[in-house]
Motif scaffolding. Structure first.
Motif, PDB file in Angstrom:
ATOM      1  N   VAL A  29       0.857  -1.193   0.000  1.00  0.00           N
ATOM      2  CA  VAL A  29       0.000   0.000   0.000  1.00  0.00           C
ATOM      3  C   VAL A  29       0.888   1.236   0.000  1.00  0.00           C
ATOM      4  CG1 VAL A  29      -1.894   1.212   1.143  1.00  0.00           C
ATOM      5  CG2 VAL A  29      -1.715  -1.287   1.325  1.00  0.00           C
ATOM      6  N   PRO A  30       0.951   1.994  -1.109  1.00  0.00           N
ATOM      7  CA  PRO A  30       1.838   3.159  -1.187  1.00  0.00           C
ATOM      8  C   PRO A  30       1.459   4.232  -0.179  1.00  0.00           C
ATOM      9  CG  PRO A  30       0.309   3.117  -3.045  1.00  0.00           C
ATOM     10  CD  PRO A  30       0.150   1.813  -2.332  1.00  0.00           C
ATOM     11  N   GLY A  31       2.470   4.731   0.522  1.00  0.00           N
ATOM     12  CA  GLY A  31       2.246   5.781   1.505  1.00  0.00           C
ATOM     13  C   GLY A  31       1.967   5.266   2.905  1.00  0.00           C
ATOM     14  N   LEU A  32       1.702   3.971   3.032  1.00  0.00           N
ATOM     15  CA  LEU A  32       1.399   3.389   4.347  1.00  0.00           C
ATOM     16  C   LEU A  32       2.387   2.284   4.713  1.00  0.00           C
ATOM     17  CD1 LEU A  32      -2.516   3.130   4.225  1.00  0.00           C
ATOM     18  CD2 LEU A  32      -1.126   4.935   5.258  1.00  0.00           C
ATOM     19  N   GLU A  33       3.583   2.344   4.132  1.00  0.00           N
ATOM     20  CA  GLU A  33       4.569   1.280   4.364  1.00  0.00           C
ATOM     21  C   GLU A  33       4.884   1.094   5.849  1.00  0.00           C
ATOM     22  OE1 GLU A  33       5.038   2.695   0.169  1.00  0.00           O
ATOM     23  OE2 GLU A  33       4.886   3.667   2.143  1.00  0.00           O
ATOM     24  N   ASP A  34       4.931   2.195   6.593  1.00  0.00           N
ATOM     25  CA  ASP A  34       5.280   2.103   8.020  1.00  0.00           C
ATOM     26  C   ASP A  34       4.149   1.534   8.868  1.00  0.00           C
ATOM     27  OD1 ASP A  34       7.750   3.191   7.447  1.00  0.00           O
ATOM     28  OD2 ASP A  34       7.132   5.250   7.884  1.00  0.00           O
ATOM     29  N   PHE A  35       2.949   1.469   8.301  1.00  0.00           N
ATOM     30  CA  PHE A  35       1.788   0.990   9.057  1.00  0.00           C
ATOM     31  C   PHE A  35       1.300  -0.373   8.596  1.00  0.00           C
ATOM     32  CE2 PHE A  35       1.689   5.636   8.909  1.00  0.00           C
ATOM     33  CZ  PHE A  35       1.649   5.956  10.263  1.00  0.00           C
ATOM     34  N   GLN A  36       1.987  -0.953   7.598  1.00  0.00           N
ATOM     35  CA  GLN A  36       1.483  -2.193   7.008  1.00  0.00           C
ATOM     36  C   GLN A  36       1.469  -3.354   7.995  1.00  0.00           C
ATOM     37  OE1 GLN A  36       2.241  -1.736   2.223  1.00  0.00           O
ATOM     38  NE2 GLN A  36       3.851  -2.693   3.421  1.00  0.00           N
ATOM     39  N   ILE A  37       2.399  -3.367   8.933  1.00  0.00           N
ATOM     40  CA  ILE A  37       2.422  -4.447   9.922  1.00  0.00           C
ATOM     41  C   ILE A  37       1.174  -4.407  10.782  1.00  0.00           C
ATOM     42  CG2 ILE A  37       3.702  -3.119  11.652  1.00  0.00           C
ATOM     43  CD1 ILE A  37       4.136  -6.874  10.853  1.00  0.00           C
ATOM     44  N   TRP A  38       0.660  -3.194  11.042  1.00  0.00           N
ATOM     45  CA  TRP A  38      -0.570  -3.038  11.833  1.00  0.00           C
ATOM     46  C   TRP A  38      -1.800  -3.334  10.980  1.00  0.00           C
ATOM     47  CZ3 TRP A  38       0.584  -3.051  16.695  1.00  0.00           C
ATOM     48  CH2 TRP A  38       1.786  -2.477  17.101  1.00  0.00           C
ATOM     49  N   ILE A  39      -1.745  -2.939   9.710  1.00  0.00           N
ATOM     50  CA  ILE A  39      -2.855  -3.222   8.798  1.00  0.00           C
ATOM     51  C   ILE A  39      -3.031  -4.731   8.628  1.00  0.00           C
ATOM     52  CG2 ILE A  39      -3.692  -2.934   6.424  1.00  0.00           C
ATOM     53  CD1 ILE A  39      -2.154  -0.300   6.299  1.00  0.00           C
ATOM     54  N   SER A  40      -1.921  -5.459   8.723  1.00  0.00           N
ATOM     55  CA  SER A  40      -1.983  -6.911   8.521  1.00  0.00           C
ATOM     56  C   SER A  40      -2.808  -7.616   9.592  1.00  0.00           C
ATOM     57  CB  SER A  40      -0.573  -7.499   8.494  1.00  0.00           C
ATOM     58  OG  SER A  40       0.020  -7.470   9.789  1.00  0.00           O
ATOM     59  N   ILE A  41      -2.940  -6.999  10.775  1.00  0.00           N
ATOM     60  CA  ILE A  41      -3.658  -7.663  11.882  1.00  0.00           C
ATOM     61  C   ILE A  41      -5.139  -7.876  11.550  1.00  0.00           C
ATOM     62  CG2 ILE A  41      -4.344  -7.484  14.312  1.00  0.00           C
ATOM     63  CD1 ILE A  41      -1.681  -6.019  14.813  1.00  0.00           C
ATOM     64  N   PRO A  42      -5.902  -6.805  11.199  1.00  0.00           N
ATOM     65  CA  PRO A  42      -7.308  -7.063  10.837  1.00  0.00           C
ATOM     66  C   PRO A  42      -7.462  -7.907   9.574  1.00  0.00           C
ATOM     67  CG  PRO A  42      -6.722  -4.765  10.404  1.00  0.00           C
ATOM     68  CD  PRO A  42      -5.607  -5.363  11.202  1.00  0.00           C
ATOM     69  N   PHE A  43      -6.537  -7.742   8.606  1.00  0.00           N
ATOM     70  CA  PHE A  43      -6.620  -8.536   7.380  1.00  0.00           C
ATOM     71  C   PHE A  43      -6.379 -10.022   7.677  1.00  0.00           C
ATOM     72  CE2 PHE A  43      -6.491  -4.486   5.263  1.00  0.00           C
ATOM     73  CZ  PHE A  43      -7.099  -4.713   4.046  1.00  0.00           C
ATOM     74  N   SER A  44      -5.445 -10.317   8.579  1.00  0.00           N
ATOM     75  CA  SER A  44      -5.185 -11.712   8.968  1.00  0.00           C
ATOM     76  C   SER A  44      -6.402 -12.313   9.653  1.00  0.00           C
ATOM     77  CB  SER A  44      -3.980 -11.787   9.907  1.00  0.00           C
ATOM     78  OG  SER A  44      -2.823 -11.283   9.306  1.00  0.00           O
ATOM     79  N   PHE A  45      -7.013 -11.517  10.541  1.00  0.00           N
ATOM     80  CA  PHE A  45      -8.197 -11.991  11.270  1.00  0.00           C
ATOM     81  C   PHE A  45      -9.349 -12.247  10.304  1.00  0.00           C
ATOM     82  CE2 PHE A  45     -12.202 -10.950  13.484  1.00  0.00           C
ATOM     83  CZ  PHE A  45     -12.186 -11.962  14.439  1.00  0.00           C
ATOM     84  N   MET A  46      -9.560 -11.338   9.352  1.00  0.00           N
ATOM     85  CA  MET A  46     -10.641 -11.498   8.377  1.00  0.00           C
ATOM     86  C   MET A  46     -10.412 -12.717   7.499  1.00  0.00           C
ATOM     87  SD  MET A  46     -11.136  -7.494   7.335  1.00  0.00           S
ATOM     88  CE  MET A  46     -12.335  -7.779   6.034  1.00  0.00           C
ATOM     89  N   TYR A  47      -9.160 -12.935   7.098  1.00  0.00           N
ATOM     90  CA  TYR A  47      -8.856 -14.092   6.251  1.00  0.00           C
ATOM     91  C   TYR A  47      -9.106 -15.397   6.999  1.00  0.00           C
ATOM     92  CZ  TYR A  47      -6.152 -17.418   3.459  1.00  0.00           C
ATOM     93  OH  TYR A  47      -5.775 -18.506   2.716  1.00  0.00           O
ATOM     94  N   LEU A  48      -8.675 -15.442   8.245  1.00  0.00           N
ATOM     95  CA  LEU A  48      -8.885 -16.635   9.074  1.00  0.00           C
ATOM     96  C   LEU A  48     -10.379 -16.893   9.257  1.00  0.00           C
ATOM     97  CD1 LEU A  48      -7.256 -18.761  10.697  1.00  0.00           C
ATOM     98  CD2 LEU A  48      -7.532 -17.276  12.693  1.00  0.00           C
ATOM     99  N   LEU A  49     -11.127 -15.836   9.496  1.00  0.00           N
ATOM    100  CA  LEU A  49     -12.571 -15.941   9.675  1.00  0.00           C
ATOM    101  C   LEU A  49     -13.243 -16.426   8.390  1.00  0.00           C
ATOM    102  CD1 LEU A  49     -14.499 -15.318  12.060  1.00  0.00           C
ATOM    103  CD2 LEU A  49     -14.903 -13.081  11.022  1.00  0.00           C
ATOM    104  N   ALA A  50     -12.763 -15.916   7.247  1.00  0.00           N
ATOM    105  CA  ALA A  50     -13.338 -16.310   5.950  1.00  0.00           C
ATOM    106  C   ALA A  50     -13.106 -17.789   5.680  1.00  0.00           C
ATOM    107  CB  ALA A  50     -12.729 -15.461   4.834  1.00  0.00           C
ATOM    108  N   VAL A  51     -11.886 -18.258   5.906  1.00  0.00           N
ATOM    109  CA  VAL A  51     -11.560 -19.663   5.625  1.00  0.00           C
ATOM    110  C   VAL A  51     -12.333 -20.596   6.559  1.00  0.00           C
ATOM    111  CG1 VAL A  51      -9.720 -21.393   5.665  1.00  0.00           C
ATOM    112  CG2 VAL A  51      -9.289 -19.139   4.672  1.00  0.00           C
ATOM    113  N   ILE A  52     -12.357 -20.271   7.864  1.00  0.00           N
ATOM    114  CA  ILE A  52     -13.059 -21.134   8.832  1.00  0.00           C
ATOM    115  C   ILE A  52     -14.571 -21.095   8.590  1.00  0.00           C
ATOM    116  CG2 ILE A  52     -13.614 -21.444  11.272  1.00  0.00           C
ATOM    117  CD1 ILE A  52     -10.798 -20.429  11.929  1.00  0.00           C
TER     118      ILE A  52
END
Length: 323
Positions: A29-52
Motif C-alpha cells: 500500500v503506497p504511503g502506508l509502508e510504516d503501518f502495514q504491519i498493523w494493517i496486517s492484523i485485521p486482514f489476517s483476522f478477516m482471512y482466518l474468519l473467511a476460511v473457517i
C-alpha cells in the motif's frame, strides 16, 4: 525494506530483464509502508474468519443430506469460491505487509491476475444463480423441483466456470502482447489487469476498453438480472394473501439480499473510484481493492449463519459434537 533497497531491487530485476520482463515488484500500500504491519492484523483476522466460516458452511452442506437442495448447494458453491478468492490474494498481501516489497515472476503475476478476475466473475455468477433459485421458489413454487434438478445445478456450476475462463483469457492474452520497458514496480498488493497494463510502453486502449466492456457485460449484467429477479419476487410477495406468508418469503431472501448488497456495493464503489476518482489518494484505492475481495468472503458465512436457521443450527451442532 528501505527506499534505497527497493530501488536497488527494482534496478536489479529490470537490468536482468531488459529485453523482456521476467518479474514484477509488488510494493504493498503506497504511503502506508510504516503501518502495514498493523494493517496486517485485521486482514489476517478477516482471512482466518473467511476460511473457517466458509469451510464450516461447506462441511455442513456436504455432510447433511437434508441440505442437498438447490439453495444450499449454491451456498456451498459460493463458500468454495470465497475461499479461493481470498486465498489468491491475501497470503501474498500479508507476506508483503510483514517482509516488505516482494518480487513476483511474470507467469506468477499473470496467473494471479487470471484467478483474481475469474473468481470475482464466478462469485457474481453464483449470486445470479442464487437469485434465480429464489425467483423460482417464490414465483413458481410448483415448478421448483422439476426446474432446479441436480443435473441443472451441475450444468450451472460448469457454465459459471466456463464463462469466467472465456471472459478473462482474452484479457491475459492482451497483456501478453504488451512490451514492458518502463518500471517493473507495481504499487499494489496483488497483480491485476490494469495495474500490469499501465507499465507497458504500448498503447493500452484495447486493454482498457476490453476490461470495461467485459465488466459491464458480466458483473454489470448480473446485477441488472438480479435486480430484475428481485423486483418480480417483491411483486409476488406483496400479492400473497397472508402476512405470515409474506414474512416467510422475505425471510428466505433476507440473507441473499444482504450478501448481494455487500458484494456489489464494494465492487462498484471500488470500480468507479479506480476509474473516475482521480483525486482519491492511491492508498485508499489500494485498500478498497483489497477489501472488496476480502470483506464478502468474510461476511457471507456470518450473514448466512445469522439469517439461515438450518445453517446456524447445523454449524452449532457440528461445533458441539462430543469429542
Amino acid at each position: 525494506m528501505h527506499v534505497k533497497d527497493l530501488a536497488h531491487l527494482s534496478v536489479r530485476i529490470s537490468n536482468s530483464t531488459s529485453a523482456h520482463f521476467t518479474a514484477f515488484l509488488l510494493t504493498g500500500v503506497p504511503g502506508l509502508e510504516d503501518f502495514q504491519i498493523w494493517i496486517s492484523i485485521p486482514f489476517s483476522f478477516m482471512y482466518l474468519l473467511a476460511v473457517i466460516g466458509n469451510g464450516l458452511v461447506m462441511a455442513v452442506v456436504a455432510w447433511d443430506r437434508n441440505l442437498h437442495e438447490p439453495m444450499y448447494l449454491f451456498l456451498a458453491m459460493l463458500a468454495l469460491n470465497d475461499v479461493f478468492l481470498c486465498t489468491v490474494t491475501v497470503p501474498k498481501m500479508l507476506l508483503i505487509f510483514w517482509q516488505g516489497p516482494s518480487p513476483s515472476t511474470f507467469p506468477a503475476c499473470l496467473t494471479q491476475m487470471f484467478f483474481v478476475h475469474a473468481l470475482f466473475l464466478s462469485e457474481s455468477a453464483v449470486l445470479l444463480a442464487m437469485a434465480f433459485d429464489r425467483y423460482v421458489a417464490i414465483c413458481a413454487p410448483l415448478h421448483y423441483a422439476t426446474l432446479l434438478t441436480g443435473s441443472l445445478i451441475s450444468k450451472v456450476g460448469l457454465a459459471l466456470v466456463a464463462r469466467s475462463v472465456a471472459v478473462v483469457t482474452p484479457g491475459v492474452l492482451l497483456i501478453l502482447r504488451l512490451h514492458f520497458c518502463r518500471s517493473n514496480v507495481i504499487h499494489h498488493t496483488y497483480c491485476e489487469n490494469m495495474g500490469i497494463a499501465k507499465l507497458a510502453c504500448n498503447n493500452i486502449s484495447l486493454n482498457s476498453i476490453y476490461g470495461l466492456t467485459a465488466a459491464l457485460l458480466t458483473t454489470g449484467l448480473d446485477f441488472v438480472l438480479i435486480s430484475l429477479s428481485y423486483c418480480l419476487i417483491l411483486r409476488t410477495v406483496f400479492q400473497l394473501p397472508s402476512r405470515e406468508a409474506r414474512t416467510k418469503a422475505f425471510g428466505t431472501c433476507g440473507a441473499h439480499i444482504c450478501v448481494i448488497l455487500i458484494f456489489y456495493t464494494l465492487a462498484f464503489f471500488s470500480f468507479f473510484t479506480h476509474r473516475f476518482g482521480n483525486h482519491i489518494p492511491r492508498h485508499v484505492l489500494i485498500l478498497l481493492a483489497n477489501l472488496y475481495l476480502l470483506v464478502p468472503p468474510t461476511m457471507n458465512p456470518i450473514v448466512y449463519g445469522v439469517k439461515t436457521k438450518e445453517i446456524r443450527m447445523r454449524v452449532l451442532g457440528l461445533c458441539n459434537q462430543p469429542k
